[in-house]
Design an enzyme around this catalytic site. Structure first.
Site, mmCIF file in Angstrom:
data_model
loop_
_atom_site.group_PDB
_atom_site.id
_atom_site.type_symbol
_atom_site.label_atom_id
_atom_site.label_comp_id
_atom_site.label_asym_id
_atom_site.label_seq_id
_atom_site.Cartn_x
_atom_site.Cartn_y
_atom_site.Cartn_z
ATOM 1 N N CYS A 58 -0.390 -3.460 -3.061
ATOM 2 C CA CYS A 58 -1.833 -3.583 -3.270
ATOM 3 C C CYS A 58 -2.223 -4.408 -4.489
ATOM 4 C CB CYS A 58 -2.454 -2.197 -3.397
ATOM 5 S SG CYS A 58 -2.286 -1.164 -1.928
ATOM 6 N N HIS A 109 -8.960 -1.999 -6.642
ATOM 7 C CA HIS A 109 -7.639 -1.721 -7.224
ATOM 8 C C HIS A 109 -7.348 -2.653 -8.402
ATOM 9 C CE1 HIS A 109 -3.612 0.319 -6.002
ATOM 10 N NE2 HIS A 109 -3.830 0.379 -7.300
#
Length: 496
Positions: A58, A109
């Site tokens: 991610c 993120h």
């Protein structure tokens, strides 16, 4: 530009999902999964068949999207949280400076979690991140309760609700069960609802850039019951297992509910696959919901749509799970572009075979917005590959892609052109070579095939070229050096 001119520039909708395999589209002939809305975007748009995530987890994947840089330049060559995102030039920042109204809904993120990274506004749901939930070592202002908009909203609907209520792990769990609350409370629905609300309150004098960023089909594997029921009795194909893969699981690692490798009990594996495919169809239907509202606002034909994933999911291939590894299930991603209004003169319904990567998103979208592409950007605009006259390209497309990921003993580097792939495990020296044309499932490691040694040496030399001069010391005297200590973040991005 004046408001009239601004309004004629196309809107840009970037849709990303988290951990979706490249092959989970029914237009590709997948034997189980159904994705009617994504299929339609591909049918009337362009599908890029060899799109990859060069550092497939991610954080580094999103760094490539935000910056348009190779992993060695944006500095994130593995997964490490709580490293500040100090990038002066970002995709939303450049679009905002050029007159776009910029908005992100869903997963970012980044760190700090509430960093705008150039967006005018962020409505945030990163999912369950361990560092922001560990009450014993995270400052109050960084805790999930303070930073996440979805959780605040959910607790307003269901007092006391939490992301752990189903008892499912947030990362690569093979345990699945249906969502127990009403469907409209699911984070997938919430992401679309918030995106629709942005259409209502956007500045109508400006074109918009909306990043609609879903957390699913990343675990927890918690689809609404209706979607789970679509798949729970399906006849799933067995995961593919190469002749090089582990054959036995003496440590019973597959019994671990958050396994990264092992032989998972068949019933649990079937439930996990059912839930994973169900989450994808759920997202697909919600994308259809958003597209319908986009049409109601009269913006569908004035909006360029890009759909992709930050990385894949091995889902039992070769008895492996999660991502970060160099195999197709992990690093190969779906990538679709749709331009119903014809702003980019793309070849409708075409399939592009050249290798592209997440770093190509930023220059492509800036190009689509008629916005200057900063000279520091290392990705390339992909539109020239998708036009009917692409044979007139002034310069050849990239010869290959270099990917990598720090992962302890499994730290790896790989190079591919979409037809062949060479893999080097930096800590053990293990090498693999796959002929992706004859063996797209990577069933046979042909690294020792006598007739392929010239090709293998070509790829080995290409990797040496990519790693020469790296701070880890992976190359010495034009050869790869085994056992150099890998890092997740290169020194120029690590805080002092």
């Amino acid at each position: 530009m004046n408001p009239t001119t601004e309004s004629k520039r196309p809107n840009i909708l970037l849709i990303t999902v988290d951990q979706m395999r490249f092959d989970c589209l029914s237009i590709l002939g997948h034997p189980v999964v159904e994705t009617p809305n994504l299929d339609e975007l591909a049918r009337t748009g362009v599908r890029f068949d060899h799109a990859y995530s060069a550092t497939p987890t991610c954080v580094p994947a999103r760094a490539a999207i935000f910056t348009g840089l190779k992993q060695a330049s944006h500095g994130r060559v593995g997964y490490q949280e709580r490293v500040p995102w100090n990038y002066e030039t970002t995709l939303p920042g450049e679009l905002a400076k050029s007159g776009y109204h910029t908005q992100c809904v869903g997963k970012m993120h980044v760190y700090p979690a509430r960093s705008l990274l150039g967006f005018h506004n962020v409505v945030l749901h990163d999912g369950y991140l361990h560092y922001s939930r560990n009450k014993h070592n995270v400052p109050v202002q960084e805790h999930y309760d303070e930073t996440d908009d979805y959780l605040q909203w959910l607790r307003g609907q269901v007092p006391g609700a939490d992301l752990l209520d189903l008892g499912l792990d947030c990362n690569a769990s093979t345990v699945a069960r249906p969502w127990t609350l009403p469907e409209h409370l699911h984070p997938t629905n919430w992401t679309v609802s918030q995106s629709i609300d942005f259409l209502r309150r956007r500045d109508p004098s400006k074109p918009f850039f909306l990043w609609m960023s879903f957390v699913r089909p990343h675990s927890p594997l918690d689809p609404p019951q209706t979607y789970f029921d679509l798949y729970k009795d399906a006849d799933f194909p067995e995961p593919i297992v190469g002749d090089w893969a582990m054959k036995e699981d003496p440590g019973l690692n597959g019994l671990n509910p958050v396994t990264s490798q092992g032989i998972v009990p068949k019933r649990r594996m079937k439930m996990a696959m059912a839930a994973y495919y169900a989450l994808i169809t759920h997202i697909d239907h919600q994308i259809g919901r958003f597209l319908q509202v986009l049409s109601e606002y009269g913006e569908r034909e004035n909006t360029i749509i890009m759909f992709t994933s930050d990385h894949g999911e091995l889902l039992g291939d070769h008895h492996l799970f999660r991502k970060s590894l160099p195999y197709e299930g992990s690093a190969h991603i779906p990538f679709i572009v749709n331009d119903l209004g014809g702003h980019l003169d793309l070849a409708e319904g075409s399939v592009v075979s050249e290798v592209i990567e997440l770093r190509d998103i930023m220059p492509s979208l800036l190009d689509a917005a008629s916005t200057e592409i900063p000279g520091s950007i290392e990705g390339e605009s992909i539109w020239k590959l998708a036009r009917a006259n692409k044979e007139l390209l002034e310069n050849p497309w990239r010869e290959y892609l270099h990917g990598e990921h720090e992962q302890g003993i499994n730290s790896n580097h790989w190079v591919t052109n979409g037809e062949e792939k060479y893999i080097w495990y930096s800590q053990t020296g293990e090498e693999q070579f796959f002929d992706l044309v004859a063996d797209p499932s990577e069933l046979h490691n042909v690294i020792h095939h006598p007739e392929l040694q010239e090709r293998i040496q070509y790829w080995r030399s290409a990797l040496v070229h990519e790693l020469k001069g790296r701070e880890e010391g992976y190359v010495q005297d034009e050869s790869l050096v085994v056992g150099r200590k890998p890092v997740a973040v290169l020194s120029h991005m690590r805080p002092e």
